[in-house]
Enzyme design. Structure first.
Site, PDB file in Angstrom:
ATOM      1  N   HIS A  54      10.753 -14.254 -26.084  1.00 44.77           N
ATOM      2  CA  HIS A  54       9.370 -13.748 -25.903  1.00 44.77           C
ATOM      3  C   HIS A  54       8.558 -14.650 -24.966  1.00 44.77           C
ATOM      4  O   HIS A  54       7.337 -14.705 -25.069  1.00 44.77           O
ATOM      5  CB  HIS A  54       8.624 -13.625 -27.238  1.00 44.77           C
ATOM      6  CG  HIS A  54       9.408 -12.912 -28.295  1.00 44.77           C
ATOM      7  ND1 HIS A  54       9.255 -11.577 -28.556  1.00 44.77           N
ATOM      8  CD2 HIS A  54      10.365 -13.364 -29.132  1.00 44.77           C
ATOM      9  CE1 HIS A  54      10.083 -11.226 -29.541  1.00 44.77           C
ATOM     10  NE2 HIS A  54      10.780 -12.304 -29.906  1.00 44.77           N
ATOM     11  N   SER A 105       1.637 -20.392   2.633  1.00 45.35           N
ATOM     12  CA  SER A 105       0.582 -19.385   2.717  1.00 45.35           C
ATOM     13  C   SER A 105      -0.102 -19.511   4.067  1.00 45.35           C
ATOM     14  O   SER A 105      -0.272 -20.610   4.590  1.00 45.35           O
ATOM     15  CB  SER A 105      -0.422 -19.619   1.585  1.00 45.35           C
ATOM     16  OG  SER A 105      -1.666 -19.024   1.916  1.00 45.35           O
ATOM     17  N   LYS A 148       0.101 -24.248  -0.609  1.00 48.92           N
ATOM     18  CA  LYS A 148       1.055 -23.354  -1.281  1.00 48.92           C
ATOM     19  C   LYS A 148       2.500 -23.526  -0.815  1.00 48.92           C
ATOM     20  O   LYS A 148       2.774 -23.731   0.351  1.00 48.92           O
ATOM     21  CB  LYS A 148       0.650 -21.889  -1.029  1.00 48.92           C
ATOM     22  CG  LYS A 148      -0.601 -21.435  -1.727  1.00 48.92           C
ATOM     23  CD  LYS A 148      -0.501 -21.396  -3.248  1.00 48.92           C
ATOM     24  CE  LYS A 148       0.405 -20.300  -3.765  1.00 48.92           C
ATOM     25  NZ  LYS A 148      -0.159 -18.968  -3.638  1.00 48.92           N
ATOM     26  N   GLU A 159      11.397 -14.071  -5.271  1.00 49.40           N
ATOM     27  CA  GLU A 159      10.594 -12.847  -5.385  1.00 49.40           C
ATOM     28  C   GLU A 159      11.277 -11.682  -4.674  1.00 49.40           C
ATOM     29  O   GLU A 159      11.272 -10.545  -5.162  1.00 49.40           O
ATOM     30  CB  GLU A 159       9.200 -13.080  -4.814  1.00 49.40           C
ATOM     31  CG  GLU A 159       8.401 -14.055  -5.650  1.00 49.40           C
ATOM     32  CD  GLU A 159       7.139 -14.485  -4.946  1.00 49.40           C
ATOM     33  OE1 GLU A 159       6.058 -14.063  -5.383  1.00 49.40           O
ATOM     34  OE2 GLU A 159       7.220 -15.230  -3.959  1.00 49.40           O
ATOM     35  N   TYR A 187      33.039  20.483  -1.556  1.00 46.56           N
ATOM     36  CA  TYR A 187      32.226  19.788  -0.557  1.00 46.56           C
ATOM     37  C   TYR A 187      31.007  20.621  -0.192  1.00 46.56           C
ATOM     38  O   TYR A 187      31.093  21.837  -0.010  1.00 46.56           O
ATOM     39  CB  TYR A 187      33.050  19.499   0.721  1.00 46.56           C
ATOM     40  CG  TYR A 187      32.212  18.797   1.783  1.00 46.56           C
ATOM     41  CD1 TYR A 187      32.042  17.417   1.754  1.00 46.56           C
ATOM     42  CD2 TYR A 187      31.539  19.521   2.767  1.00 46.56           C
ATOM     43  CE1 TYR A 187      31.245  16.764   2.687  1.00 46.56           C
ATOM     44  CE2 TYR A 187      30.738  18.875   3.706  1.00 46.56           C
ATOM     45  CZ  TYR A 187      30.595  17.502   3.658  1.00 46.56           C
ATOM     46  OH  TYR A 187      29.787  16.869   4.577  1.00 46.56           O
TER      47      TYR A 187
HETATM   48  N1  ARG Z   1      29.858  13.955   8.358  1.00 46.75           N
HETATM   49  C1  ARG Z   1      30.365  14.651   7.239  1.00 46.75           C
HETATM   50  C2  ARG Z   1      29.995  13.938   5.940  1.00 46.75           C
HETATM   51  O1  ARG Z   1      29.716  12.816   6.027  1.00 46.75           O
HETATM   52  C3  ARG Z   1      31.860  14.741   7.317  1.00 46.75           C
HETATM   53  C4  ARG Z   1      32.418  15.896   6.541  1.00 46.75           C
HETATM   54  C5  ARG Z   1      31.993  17.130   7.189  1.00 46.75           C
HETATM   55  N2  ARG Z   1      32.606  18.267   6.610  1.00 46.75           N
HETATM   56  C6  ARG Z   1      32.167  19.494   6.840  1.00 46.75           C
HETATM   57  N3  ARG Z   1      32.778  20.461   6.261  1.00 46.75           N
HETATM   58  N4  ARG Z   1      31.124  19.710   7.599  1.00 46.75           N
HETATM   59  O2  ARG Z   1      29.967  14.490   4.882  1.00 46.75           O
END
Ligand code: ARG
Length: 467
Positions: free
Chosen positions: A159, A286, A292, A299, A326
């Site tokens: 504490h 400072s 200072k 920090e 993706y």
């Molecule tokens: N520059 C893209 C990324 O970083 C690479 C993969 C791209 N793939 C795609 N189907 N457009 O994600």
């Protein structure tokens, strides 16, 4: 008006992307730093294509030669990056195509989706190993400090109130444990990253007769016995960003540790504490107040931990609710991990420098630890050894503290008669409790701050870090 562009996917388009779209969607401004990994990945991939007969050995050799030349230019800073070509992958492939006809076969059985996943896993293995090594270097500076001022005692705090005496080394070795777990987390990231995505294609692999194990081996995605490790589900492989999160989490946790060490150091270097003097080289003055000396390195270590947490949060938010597999959103996964790496690396170096140059003020530490109230718990333990239940002993010592406060004296300045009025189990030897050396020696168990234990721990770390 948008014109047909030179991008690799241009076949089904009658117009190229708008200039605004190109500026919006490019990633080469930040993913160019993956170039070396992209090139080793392409070399391994083309070696595999030659091995299975999808390209000739001569084509493989021409591709390798071309890629080596491109890498040399990138390293020399003479390679011209083009944001119109979107990303690092297309920049390199385009440059190769202009030099080597066989380059048109390089992207056989590969997508940028498994390519970028591979580049990043290679990057993580290197980045995490580098950070683990920097943690070790900071730990060595910490060990040197703990050994140099090994016998200095300070009050330990809970504490932020003085609690019980500890060797400064014990406090520093608490930081050592924190850093050690950090290094362990970076090692875990290396293990997590160590699976080869190539062969997953865009989402569903390929119909072509590739050899994933060959590529994995060539890229060092192998287990301890040298057996290749390939990812086991093509959809997961191109969608997965867990290792990004693990890496950013490891950096964020290390950042939390920076911030806690920094908080202690900032307090210790204040005039109110004055336990330590931080090196001039890591402090600033400072612009207004000539007297200072500000603990800026600490920090900033504390401040940068916020940024490391932010990067982790970015990745969690980026991937939350994202449908498999993706999605272009995932391009935004790189700036936060690159920033986490850069900042964690420099923080570790600054921590090392700050610790290496820190001076302990032995006089001030001795003054602070001489307060007998720090041994009030030991006094309760004394009663426990004389058969008093701990709760009763705690209560009695509380009354002794109150008595001393009432008489405006230190705890050890009360007379035996005084304390006996509080509890009859106080004997004439009660005063021995305040012998600090004896008190420390009694803390014998593993993990405790007794001198033998601290020595043992220092020896353990010396062996582990072998400085
Ligand atoms: N520059 C893209 C990324 O970083 C690479 C993969 C791209 N793939 C795609 N189907 N457009 O994600």
């Amino acid at each position: 008006m948008a014109k047909p562009s030179q991008v690799t996917w241009g076949g089904r388009f009658s117009a190229g992307p708008a200039e605004l779209m190109l500026r919006f969607s490019e990633s080469v401004s930040f993913d160019a730093r993956l170039a070396q990994f992209d090139i080793v990945g392409s070399k391994a991939h083309s070696a595999m294509l030659a091995k299975v007969g999808l390209i000739s050995k001569a084509e493989r050799d021409a591709i390798h030669k071309g890629l080596d030349a491109i890498l040399a230019e990138i390293e020399a800073g003479t390679f011209v990056w083009n944001t119109q070509l979107e990303d690092v992958h297309m920049n390199i492939e385009h440059a190769l195509t202009q030099r080597v006809p066989a380059a048109a076969r390089l992207h056989t059985a590969r997508s940028r989706n498994d390519q970028v996943a591979t580049d990043m896993r290679l990057w993580f293995k290197e980045a995490a190993a580098d950070l683990a090594a920097r943690v070790r270097t900071a730990q060595r500076a910490l060990l040197a400090l703990a050994e140099r001022d090994g016998e200095v005692l300070i009050p330990g705090y809970t504490h932020l109130q003085r609690a019980q005496p500890v060797f400064l080394a014990h406090h520093l070795l608490a930081w050592m444990e924190m850093l050690d777990r950090d290094a362990g987390r970076f090692d875990d990231v290396i293990a997590q990253a160590n699976w080869c995505p190539l062969g997953s294609g865009a989402i569903a692999g390929t119909t072509l007769p590739i050899d994933r194990e060959f590529t994995a081996k060539a890229l060092g995605f192998v287990d301890a016995r040298g057996r290749p490790q390939v990812t086991q589900n093509s959809m997961d492989t191109v969608a997965d960003r867990d290792v990004f999160i693990s890496f950013a989490a490891a950096c964020a946790t290390t950042g939390v540790h920076f911030s806690r060490m920094a908080a202690d150091l900032i307090l210790w270097s204040s005039v109110e504490f004055k336990y330590a003097d931080l090196p001039d080289a890591f402090c600033t003055g400072s612009s207004l107040m000539p007297q200072k000396k500000n603990p800026d390195s600490c920090e900033l270590l504390r401040g940068k931990s916020a940024r490391l947490q932010g990067n982790l949060h970015t990745l969690l938010t980026l991937t939350k609710g994202l449908p498999l597999t993706y999605n272009r959103d995932l391009q935004e996964d790189k700036p936060p991990v690159f920033d986490s790496y850069d900042q964690t690396a420099i923080c570790l170096d600054v921590l090392e420098g700050t610790l290496a140059g820190m001076k302990v003020n032995r006089t001030r530490c001795a003054e602070a630890v001489s307060d007998p109230a720090l041994l009030a718990t030991d006094l309760a333990d004394y009663l426990v050894m004389r058969g008093v239940p701990f709760r009763e002993a705690h209560h009695a010592v509380g009354a002794v503290v109150k008595l001393a406060e009432g008489e405006a004296v230190k705890l050890d300045q009360l007379s035996t008669e005084d304390v006996q009025t509080v509890h009859s189990k106080f004997g004439p030897d009660w005063i021995k409790v305040f012998d600090l050396k004896r008190a420390m020696a009694m803390r014998r168990g593993t993990g405790m701050p007794g001198p033998k234990q601290v020595k043992r721990q220092l020896a353990r770390w010396r062996k582990k870090l072998n400085p």
